[in-house]
Design a protein around this motif. Structure first.
Motif, PDB file in Angstrom:
ATOM      1  N   TYR A  23      30.020 -58.416  -1.256  1.00 22.22           N
ATOM      2  CA  TYR A  23      29.189 -57.237  -0.486  1.00 22.22           C
ATOM      3  C   TYR A  23      30.282 -55.812  -1.039  1.00 22.22           C
ATOM      4  N   TYR A  76      27.384 -74.256   5.000  1.00 23.77           N
ATOM      5  CA  TYR A  76      28.573 -74.053   3.272  1.00 23.77           C
ATOM      6  C   TYR A  76      29.772 -72.949   4.404  1.00 23.77           C
ATOM      7  N   TYR A 112      29.830 -67.126  13.549  1.00 20.80           N
ATOM      8  CA  TYR A 112      30.989 -66.367  13.410  1.00 20.80           C
ATOM      9  C   TYR A 112      32.655 -66.967  13.545  1.00 20.80           C
ATOM     10  N   TYR A 152      17.866 -58.169  13.747  1.00 22.24           N
ATOM     11  CA  TYR A 152      17.249 -58.569  13.189  1.00 22.24           C
ATOM     12  C   TYR A 152      16.396 -59.773  12.218  1.00 22.24           C
TER      13      TYR A 152
HETATM   14  O1  LIG Z   1      28.552 -61.549  17.199  1.00 21.46           O
HETATM   15  C1  LIG Z   1      27.935 -60.358  16.141  1.00 21.46           C
HETATM   16  C2  LIG Z   1      28.166 -60.898  14.552  1.00 21.46           C
HETATM   17  C3  LIG Z   1      27.901 -59.853  13.184  1.00 21.46           C
HETATM   18  N1  LIG Z   1      28.323 -59.156  14.090  1.00 21.46           N
HETATM   19  C4  LIG Z   1      27.778 -57.445  12.686  1.00 21.46           C
HETATM   20  O2  LIG Z   1      27.034 -57.781  12.113  1.00 21.46           O
HETATM   21  C5  LIG Z   1      27.261 -57.744  10.817  1.00 21.46           C
HETATM   22  C6  LIG Z   1      25.460 -58.543   9.730  1.00 21.46           C
HETATM   23  O3  LIG Z   1      25.936 -60.057  10.464  1.00 21.46           O
HETATM   24  P1  LIG Z   1      24.421 -60.742   9.665  1.00 21.46           P
HETATM   25  O4  LIG Z   1      23.600 -60.557   9.936  1.00 21.46           O
HETATM   26  O5  LIG Z   1      26.098 -62.436   9.776  1.00 21.46           O
HETATM   27  O6  LIG Z   1      25.315 -60.425   7.936  1.00 21.46           O
HETATM   28  P2  LIG Z   1      24.913 -60.655   6.604  1.00 21.46           P
HETATM   29  O7  LIG Z   1      24.111 -59.472   5.578  1.00 21.46           O
HETATM   30  O8  LIG Z   1      25.602 -61.398   5.820  1.00 21.46           O
HETATM   31  O9  LIG Z   1      23.441 -61.321   6.723  1.00 21.46           O
HETATM   32  C7  LIG Z   1      23.283 -62.529   5.961  1.00 21.46           C
HETATM   33  O10 LIG Z   1      23.048 -63.859   6.215  1.00 21.46           O
HETATM   34  C8  LIG Z   1      22.596 -64.195   7.199  1.00 21.46           C
HETATM   35  C9  LIG Z   1      23.400 -65.489   8.607  1.00 21.46           C
HETATM   36  O11 LIG Z   1      24.004 -64.469   9.240  1.00 21.46           O
HETATM   37  C10 LIG Z   1      24.198 -66.383   7.936  1.00 21.46           C
HETATM   38  O12 LIG Z   1      23.355 -66.959   7.458  1.00 21.46           O
HETATM   39  C11 LIG Z   1      21.524 -63.534   7.776  1.00 21.46           C
HETATM   40  O13 LIG Z   1      20.152 -64.020   8.143  1.00 21.46           O
HETATM   41  C12 LIG Z   1      21.126 -62.267   6.059  1.00 21.46           C
HETATM   42  O14 LIG Z   1      20.482 -61.795   5.822  1.00 21.46           O
HETATM   43  C13 LIG Z   1      28.152 -58.206  10.481  1.00 21.46           C
HETATM   44  O15 LIG Z   1      28.777 -57.503   9.420  1.00 21.46           O
HETATM   45  C14 LIG Z   1      29.250 -57.455  12.456  1.00 21.46           C
HETATM   46  O16 LIG Z   1      29.768 -56.870  11.848  1.00 21.46           O
HETATM   47  C15 LIG Z   1      27.466 -58.758  14.995  1.00 21.46           C
HETATM   48  O17 LIG Z   1      27.586 -56.845  15.708  1.00 21.46           O
HETATM   49  N2  LIG Z   1      27.344 -58.739  16.250  1.00 21.46           N
END
Ligand SMILES: O=c1ccn([C@@H]2O[C@H](COP(=O)(O)OP(=O)(O)O[C@H]3O[C@@H]([C@H](O)CO)[C@H](O)[C@H]3O)[C@@H](O)[C@H]2O)c(=O)[nH]1
Length: 438
Positions: free
Chosen positions: A384, A338, A308, A196
Motif C-alpha cells: 500500500y 490468508y 477486518y 464497491y
Molecule cells: O468496515 C470497514 C472496513 C474497511 N473500511 C475502509 O475501507 C478501505 C478499503 O478496504 P478494502 O476494500 O478491504 O481494501 P483493499 O484495497 O485492501 O481491498 C482489496 O482486498 C479485497 C478484500 O477487501 C479482502 O480480500 C478487496 O476486494 C480488494 O479490493 C479500508 O482502507 C478501510 O479504511 C471501512 O470503511 N469499513
C-alpha cells in the motif's frame, strides 16, 4: 523501427500489450506473467497474494474478461465479509452494520455520527475540506466510528496514524454512510450490498492467475520475454540495458515498475536523472505486507470471505479465506486462510507464521492451533502506497520528469497509487491508446 517496450507483465503491462496497435516487447523479470496476479498451490490449496477479487465497472473490460479472456469461466460471488470487534462478528462495512455490538459502542457510534453530520461539534469540519484522513473520518463518520473502528484499523493497515495520511485515496473504497444507513445498520435491518465490492468475479479454475495466463495467450503483435529485466535506461538514446547484458532500443517506453525503482534505473543510464527527481523518489513510501497462507483441518467454521480486525490485540488487520469464497480453492475438509501483516522494515516470515496461528484461533476462524496443517509467509514489498505529506509533490516531480523523458507509466506501482485490478487494466489501455495516437 524499434518496438514499444513495456516494463512489467502485470495486469497493466498485459493490458497495454493487448491494446497496442504497434509492435511491442513486454519485459518481465519473473518466470511468468501476472505480477501480483499470481496463484500458488500448496498441498492442493490455491492462494493468490491476499484477496484478488475482480470488481469490474468498465463495459469494455467486462466484455473482454467475460467473452474473450475467460469466456464462460467466471463465477459471480456475493460478498460475505465481517468485522471482528469486541468479541463479535458484525457485517462489513462496520459503519452501516453496528447491530450486535455492545449497546454502549452502538450508542457511541450513533451519537458521534449525528454530532459530526448535524451537530455543533462537527460544524468546523463540515465547513472545509478534510486536511487529512483522520479529519475525513471525523467529518463523515464522527468520533465513535473513528475510535471504535476507523482509526485503529487504518493505523494497522497503513502502519501510520490516519492523521499522517491525506484522504486523496479514499474514492469509492471507503463508504460515507447516510443517516438512514447508519440507523438501519444499528437496528440490524440494513442492506448487505453496500460498497464497491458487494459482488465480484473470480475464475472458475486455476485462481486469479488464470486471468493473466488468458491475457497472455490472447496477445498478438509482439513478444513476451520472461526472466528478463532492465538494469539501466538511457532515456535520451531510447535504449535499455537488459540483465543478460544486451541492449534494446525502444520507440516508446511504458513502465509498470514501482516508480522509485524506475527512477533508479534511469539514474543508472547514461542520461541520468536530475538530483531533485532522485530525491523525490527517496521520499515515496509504501507499506510492506507479509501474508501468511494457512491450511487448516476441517471445513470453514465461519461463513466470512474475509474479516477486518481493528483491535490491537490482533497483530493482523485482516484475515481472508479463499476456501470460504470459493470451495474449489481447497480440497474437501480443508479450510484455507490468508492472514495479513502490514509493516515497515523487518518482520520475519517465521514471526508472521506464529502470529497467524494465534490470530486465527483468537478470532474464532480456526478452532485450535492443532488444526493447522501448514503456514507459509509471503512478502509483498510495496503493498500500500502511503499518501503521506510528501506523496503529492514527490510524485508530481517524478511524473514531470518522466513526461519530459517521454516515458509513460501505468498500474498500481507505475502510477504509485491505491487502485484495483480493473484500474490497472484501464491504465494499460489508456497508455496504449496514447501511444497509438502518437
Ligand atoms: O468496515 C470497514 C472496513 C474497511 N473500511 C475502509 O475501507 C478501505 C478499503 O478496504 P478494502 O476494500 O478491504 O481494501 P483493499 O484495497 O485492501 O481491498 C482489496 O482486498 C479485497 C478484500 O477487501 C479482502 O480480500 C478487496 O476486494 C480488494 O479490493 C479500508 O482502507 C478501510 O479504511 C471501512 O470503511 N469499513
Amino acid at each position: 523501427m524499434d518496438p514499444t517496450v513495456i516494463l512489467g507483465a502485470g495486469l497493466a503491462g498485459l493490458s497495454a500489450a493487448h491494446f497496442l496497435k504497434r509492435p511491442w516487447r513486454l519485459i518481465e523479470k519473473s518466470d511468468r506473467v501476472g505480477g501480483l496476479i499470481k496463484t500458488e498451490v500448496i498441498d492442493g490449496c490455491y492462494f493468490d497474494p491476499t484477496g484478488h477479487w475482480l470488481h469490474l465497472r468498465d463495459p469494455e473490460i467486462r466484455e473482454l474478461v467475460n467473452t474473450r479472456w475467460l469466456p464462460g469461466q467466471m463465477v459471480s460471488i456475493q460478498r460475505k465479509a465481517a468485522v471482528f470487534s469486541r468479541g463479535v462478528f458484525t457485517r462489513f462495512p462496520y459503519q452501516v452494520n453496528t447491530h450486535g455490538l455492545p449497546p454502549e459502542v452502538v450508542a457511541e457510534n450513533l451519537v458521534g455520527y449525528v454530532d459530526a453530520i448535524y451537530g455543533d461539534k462537527g460544524r468546523a469540519l463540515r465547513e472545509r475540506d478534510p486536511r487529512n484522513f483522520e479529519e475525513f473520518i471525523l467529518r463523515y463518520m464522527g468520533e465513535g466510528f473513528a475510535k471504535n473502528f476507523m482509526v485503529p484499523y487504518n493505523q494497522k493497515l497503513w502502519t501510520v496514524h490516519p492523521r499522517e495520511l491525506s484522504a486523496a485515496w479514499v474514492g469509492r473504497f471507503v463508504p460515507r454512510p447516510s443517516l438512514k444507513e447508519v440507523v438501519d445498520g444499528a437496528l440490524g435491518v440494513g442492506s448487505d450490498a453496500l460498497g464497491y465490492n458487494a459482488s465480484f468475479l473470480y475464475p472458475r479454475e486455476g485462481g486469479i492467475e488464470s486471468l493473466a495466463r488468458a491475457m497472455r495467450h490472447g496477445l498478438e503483435g509482439g513478444e513476451v520475454s520472461v526472466h528478463t529485466e532492465p538494469t539501466a535506461i538511457d532515456w535520451q538514446a531510447r535504449k535499455l540495458t537488459l540483465s543478460d547484458g544486451r541492449t534494446l532500443g525502444y520507440s516508446e517506453l511504458l513502465s509498470t515498475l514501482p516508480l522509485p525503482y524506475l527512477v533508479r534505473l534511469l539514474g543508472q543510464g547514461a542520461s541520468g536523472v536530475p538530483d531533485e527527481v532522485r530525491a523525490a523518489a527517496g521520499r515515496l513510501r509504501a507499506t510492506t505486507v507479509t501474508y501468511v497462507c494457512v491450511g487448516a483441518r476441517g471445513a470453514n467454521r465461519q461463513p466470512w470471505h474475509w474479516i477486518y480486525l481493528p483491535e490491537p490485540e490482533f497483530a493482523t488487520y485482516r484475515i481472508g479465506s479463499p476456501s470460504a469464497v470459493y470451495a474449489p480453492l481447497a480440497p474437501p475438509g480443508t479450510a484455507t486462510f490468508y492472514v495479513e501483516y502490514s509493516h515497515h522494515g523487518e518482520l520475519s516470515p517465521a514471526r508472521c507464521e506464529q502470529l497467524a496461528v494465534e490470530d486465527l484461533v483468537r478470532s474464532e476462524m480456526v478452532h485450535a492451533a492443532g488444526d493447522i496443517l501448514f503456514t507459509r509467509a509471503v512478502e509483498i514489498p510495496h503493498a500500500y502506497v502511503l499518501y503521506d505529506e510528501a506523496y503529492g509533490a514527490a510524485k508530481a516531480e517524478i511524473l514531470r520528469f518522466l513526461e519530459h523523458a517521454r516515458i509513460l507509466t501505468a498500474g498500481r506501482y507505475g502510477q504509485w497509487e491505491y487502485s484495483s485490478m480493473e484500474d490497472a487494466i484501464l491504465g494499460g489501455r489508456a497508455c496504449a491508446q496514447a501511444i497509438n495516437a502518437r
